[in-house]
Write an enzyme that holds these catalytic residues in place. Sequence first.
Site, PDB file in Angstrom:
ATOM      1  N   ALA A  78       0.778  -1.236   0.000  1.00  0.00           N
ATOM      2  CA  ALA A  78       0.000   0.000   0.000  1.00  0.00           C
ATOM      3  C   ALA A  78       0.812   1.289   0.000  1.00  0.00           C
ATOM      4  O   ALA A  78       0.359   2.306  -0.527  1.00  0.00           O
ATOM      5  CB  ALA A  78      -0.951   0.005   1.197  1.00  0.00           C
ATOM      6  N   GLY A  81       0.587   5.248  -0.110  1.00  0.00           N
ATOM      7  CA  GLY A  81      -0.770   5.381   0.386  1.00  0.00           C
ATOM      8  C   GLY A  81      -1.759   6.145  -0.469  1.00  0.00           C
ATOM      9  O   GLY A  81      -2.910   6.312  -0.064  1.00  0.00           O
ATOM     10  N   SER A  82      -1.364   6.595  -1.654  1.00  0.00           N
ATOM     11  CA  SER A  82      -2.306   7.370  -2.470  1.00  0.00           C
ATOM     12  C   SER A  82      -3.489   6.509  -2.918  1.00  0.00           C
ATOM     13  O   SER A  82      -4.636   6.968  -2.921  1.00  0.00           O
ATOM     14  CB  SER A  82      -1.592   7.966  -3.687  1.00  0.00           C
ATOM     15  OG  SER A  82      -1.006   6.955  -4.484  1.00  0.00           O
ATOM     16  N   LYS A  83      -3.222   5.252  -3.278  1.00  0.00           N
ATOM     17  CA  LYS A  83      -4.317   4.367  -3.688  1.00  0.00           C
ATOM     18  C   LYS A  83      -5.179   3.987  -2.485  1.00  0.00           C
ATOM     19  O   LYS A  83      -6.400   3.851  -2.607  1.00  0.00           O
ATOM     20  CB  LYS A  83      -3.760   3.119  -4.375  1.00  0.00           C
ATOM     21  CG  LYS A  83      -3.040   3.389  -5.690  1.00  0.00           C
ATOM     22  CD  LYS A  83      -2.573   2.090  -6.326  1.00  0.00           C
ATOM     23  CE  LYS A  83      -1.797   2.340  -7.614  1.00  0.00           C
ATOM     24  NZ  LYS A  83      -0.485   2.977  -7.351  1.00  0.00           N
ATOM     25  N   CYS A 223       3.957  -0.607 -12.287  1.00  0.00           N
ATOM     26  CA  CYS A 223       4.337   0.588 -13.051  1.00  0.00           C
ATOM     27  C   CYS A 223       5.479   0.220 -13.992  1.00  0.00           C
ATOM     28  O   CYS A 223       6.417   0.976 -14.197  1.00  0.00           O
ATOM     29  CB  CYS A 223       4.708   1.749 -12.131  1.00  0.00           C
ATOM     30  SG  CYS A 223       5.917   1.362 -10.866  1.00  0.00           S
TER      31      CYS A 223
END
Length: 310
Positions: A78, A81-83, A223
Amino acid sequence: DECGEYALSPLPWYPGNLAWHLNLSRKQLRKNPALESFHEFLKHESEVGNVTRQEAVSMVPPLFLNVQAGHHILDMCAAPGSKTFQLLEMIHQSKEPGLLPTALVIANDLKVQRCDVLIHNTKRMCTANLIVTNHEAQSFPSCSLAKDDSEAYKDHCKPQRLEFDRVLCDVPCSGDGTLRKSHDLWRKWSSSMGNEFHLLQVNIAMRGIALLKVGGRMVYSTCSMNPVENEAVVAELLRRSGSSVELLDVSTELRELVRRPGLGTWKVNDRGSWFQTHEDVPDSRKNVILPSMFPSSTSIHESHKVWHFK
């Protein structure tokens, strides 16, 4: 007017016009006097949790989870933490007006320092629906649920195993999809970098599948542009899981999002040499270059729809 060319514009594929794009670098935003008040506004709104700065492409995987009210969601890798923050926004938006959400997000990361960053970035949400854990994702433990632990143990009832409605599997990767912004990556990048992540990615995703409810949905993302980290991993998951897992065609979801079909064939690089099949790999390297890195005899591109998103 002076900054008209930098006007905010909504991302057309993000539901509800909740994501906006500003064609400015952080340096431009900080240094331009005409944007000072706007910059202060963004900083304040970010601090109180009303605005989150996030790469547009990073917003895509949580959207395909199709989060619903009451879901139990696992974000396996995670940090930062943006997602996770995006998932928390989703569960709070899906609740009935005036009620607290019953959904739960468990956000996990391997490193304690990254968990600290994760907590810092998500505490702005001020939610009671988040648990942060510190485990190896490929060995994430089974959890149990009981509505009332004291009653459960008093009645000798075995607590219910926690299974997740949604799993976000945004795995560690070579990161070669970020070359446009991570200029230092050019110095160390090679076409075989993805090989070292392949088995870890498979193991993390397999653990995610094991924790998923029947009928649940897992999104696997990287990514990277390397098929060894993408198509090859998906093919291996399908091979290992057999008929218990189905690859979902999401071509009708987020129609405005630019996408293209995944690869059906590719070669694998090792120490400067390219190999078409695992049989071509020297015996001394076959324990490093795995059969699952190569296209299967029945290509997933032929039997399923795999998509890359830009």
